[in-house]
Design a protein around this motif. Sequence first.
Motif, mmCIF file in Angstrom:
data_model
loop_
_atom_site.group_PDB
_atom_site.id
_atom_site.type_symbol
_atom_site.label_atom_id
_atom_site.label_comp_id
_atom_site.label_asym_id
_atom_site.label_seq_id
_atom_site.Cartn_x
_atom_site.Cartn_y
_atom_site.Cartn_z
ATOM 1 N N GLU A 134 -0.593 10.439 8.204
ATOM 2 C CA GLU A 134 0.035 9.887 9.410
ATOM 3 C C GLU A 134 -0.716 8.669 9.935
ATOM 4 N N LYS A 135 -2.040 8.719 9.904
ATOM 5 C CA LYS A 135 -2.838 7.616 10.430
ATOM 6 C C LYS A 135 -2.696 6.368 9.558
ATOM 7 N N LEU A 136 -2.638 6.530 8.246
ATOM 8 C CA LEU A 136 -2.415 5.379 7.360
ATOM 9 C C LEU A 136 -1.068 4.720 7.647
ATOM 10 N N ALA A 173 2.411 12.897 -2.232
ATOM 11 C CA ALA A 173 1.372 13.014 -3.259
ATOM 12 C C ALA A 173 -0.019 12.879 -2.635
ATOM 13 N N LEU A 174 -0.158 11.942 -1.706
ATOM 14 C CA LEU A 174 -1.429 11.750 -1.026
ATOM 15 C C LEU A 174 -1.798 13.005 -0.241
ATOM 16 N N TYR A 175 -0.838 13.563 0.482
ATOM 17 C CA TYR A 175 -1.089 14.777 1.244
ATOM 18 C C TYR A 175 -1.545 15.909 0.313
ATOM 19 N N ASN A 217 0.795 -1.229 0.000
ATOM 20 C CA ASN A 217 0.000 0.000 0.000
ATOM 21 C C ASN A 217 0.830 1.284 0.000
ATOM 22 N N ASN A 218 2.137 1.192 0.141
ATOM 23 C CA ASN A 218 3.024 2.365 0.074
ATOM 24 C C ASN A 218 2.743 3.436 1.128
ATOM 25 N N ASN A 219 2.085 3.085 2.228
ATOM 26 C CA ASN A 219 1.732 4.099 3.221
ATOM 27 C C ASN A 219 2.933 4.680 3.947
ATOM 28 N N ASN A 220 4.097 4.048 3.845
ATOM 29 C CA ASN A 220 5.298 4.599 4.469
ATOM 30 C C ASN A 220 6.305 5.118 3.439
ATOM 31 N N ASN A 221 5.905 5.175 2.189
ATOM 32 C CA ASN A 221 6.759 5.692 1.125
ATOM 33 C C ASN A 221 6.625 7.218 1.102
#
Length: 136
Positions: free
Chosen positions: A112-114, A14-16, A4-8
């Motif tokens: 941050e939560k992800l 990009a998500l932010y 899921n790349n949540n720590n990339n």
Amino acid sequence: MENNNNNNPVHQSALYAGLRLAQDACHGAAVAGGWWHDLKTGVSLKGTRNVPEQLCLVHSEISEAMEAHRKDLNDDKLPHRKGVEVELADAIIRIFDLAGGLDLDVAAAVVEKLAFNAQRADHKRENRLADGGKAY
């Protein structure tokens, strides 16, 4: 299982940016529509809006999403879309509007939560499958 790349950091950036743009768009549309000003006087309601009421409006959109899903309905205003989809969009719009009105950075909180949830032991598949693990 899919990564899921949540720590990339690139993915997080990009998500932010996308979430922040959405929050600013939702709140900006509400301000432009007069929802953050007294209709009679034009005085700003920033800092005086009823937050519990706004949270209940988010909840009402979620309830409408549940009902649309339960009845497998298409939306009455956007009939080419599933009702659950549109009601979830309404909830997101209300959340982002409220966040903007309260000067909250929900975009950063989501990122941050992800990342946090990706590391939680109680969210790992093996722990969810264990006796007493989270079923949902």
